[in-house]
Every structure is written in C-alpha cells, then in structure tokens.
Scaffold this motif. Structure first.
Motif, short mmCIF file in Angstrom:
data_model
loop_
_atom_site.label_atom_id
_atom_site.label_comp_id
_atom_site.label_asym_id
_atom_site.label_seq_id
_atom_site.Cartn_x
_atom_site.Cartn_y
_atom_site.Cartn_z
N LEU A 94 -17.76 -0.14 0.03
CA LEU A 94 -17.65 -1.49 0.77
C LEU A 94 -16.52 -1.22 0.57
N ILE A 95 -15.27 -0.38 0.07
CA ILE A 95 -14.37 0.01 -0.43
C ILE A 95 -13.63 -0.85 0.96
N ASP A 96 -13.05 -1.21 0.17
CA ASP A 96 -11.45 -2.56 1.52
C ASP A 96 -10.12 -1.21 0.91
N ALA A 97 -9.35 -1.17 2.02
CA ALA A 97 -8.31 -0.12 1.54
C ALA A 97 -7.48 -0.30 1.14
N ARG A 98 -6.49 -1.68 1.82
CA ARG A 98 -6.14 -2.95 1.46
C ARG A 98 -5.92 -3.26 -0.11
N ALA A 99 -7.25 -3.22 -0.50
CA ALA A 99 -7.44 -3.44 -1.91
C ALA A 99 -7.06 -2.22 -3.13
N GLU B 26 -5.75 -0.04 -2.30
CA GLU B 26 -3.62 0.17 -2.43
C GLU B 26 -2.88 -0.60 -3.07
#
Length: 146
Positions: free
Chosen positions: A116-121, A123
């Motif tokens: 579920l990891i959101d790369a932008r979040a 960052e």
C-alpha cells in the motif's frame, strides 16, 4: 508513520527494559558476549499508522549503529550497520526510507502494508522527518546553523 527519538542506552537501561531472552534474541553479533557499552544517538522509528506498531527502527548510535526488523509475528532482529560500506548511518537510513521502505516492511512481515506504500507520500513524510531532524539539531535543511 515515522518518529524520532534521542536515545541513551546503557547496560542498566537495557536490562530493565528487556528480559535475558529478548536481549539474546535481538543481540547484534558485536555484543553477543553480553557486554553492552553505554551508547546512544538518534533513533528513527517506522510504525504502522493505524496501530502504531513499530516495524523498523534505525538506531544511529555512535559506537554500535544498527537497525531492527521487528516482525509482525513477534521477535526483533537487529543488524549491525557497516559504515565502511554504507557511509554515515543517518543519510543511509533516509535513503532506505525513500527507496527501500516497501522491501524492508515486507522483510518485517508487513507485506500488505508494503503493497500500500505511496511513494509520493513517503517522500513528503521523509522530507518532513529530515526537516525535524535538522530543527532538533539547530540546523537548517541545508546543514547550516539556523
């Protein structure tokens, strides 16, 4: 969710917080003989937001820098940090959070969370963590005294 803590550990602190079995199960090879030097430094905690359960921890200590996988099914695996191979630990830990977080969460058994990891979040959260680290150290994000 990320958290910062300035930790100071010594043998008395460790013995008060952990049983002999817990200490042995999470011991780093360098300190298996039972010796635990007074040490400390910045700790970066990685916790699951909904439950606040800690899954990873980076202990950026002066004498025995190391990091932990804290599996969802129990236990605590500590791994000695190799500064010769990886450079200073804090920047390395920040790079791990930015680019290896899903893999490290999966290693801790949090496979569903890792997916579920959101790369932008992540960052944005790591940027905020970095800003807070510099604020606590009295420096600006550029490393200059604030």
């Amino acid at each position: 969710m990320f958290g910062l803590e300035q930790r100071e550990l010594g043998e008395a602190t460790v013995r008060a917080a952990y049983t002999d079995g817990q200490r042995e199960a999470s011991a780093i090879d360098d300190v298996h003989d039972g010796a635990f030097a007074d040490d400390g430094g910045l700790s970066i905690h990685v916790c699951e937001s909904a439950t606040h359960r800690e899954l990873l921890r980076f202990d950026c200590f002066a004498q025995t820098p190391h990091y932990h996988y804290i599996p969802v099914d129990g236990g605590n695996r500590a791994i000695a940090f190799d500064a010769d191979a990886n450079g200073p630990m804090v920047p390395w830990a920040m790079r791990c959070l930015r680019s290896r977080l899903p893999q490290m969460l999966a290693q801790a058994g949090a496979i569903e969370l890792a997916a579920l990891i959101d790369a932008r979040a992540v960052e944005l959260a790591v940027d905020a963590l970095s800003t807070e680290m510099h604020r606590r150290q009295g420096e600006g994000p550029d490393g200059q005294a604030g």
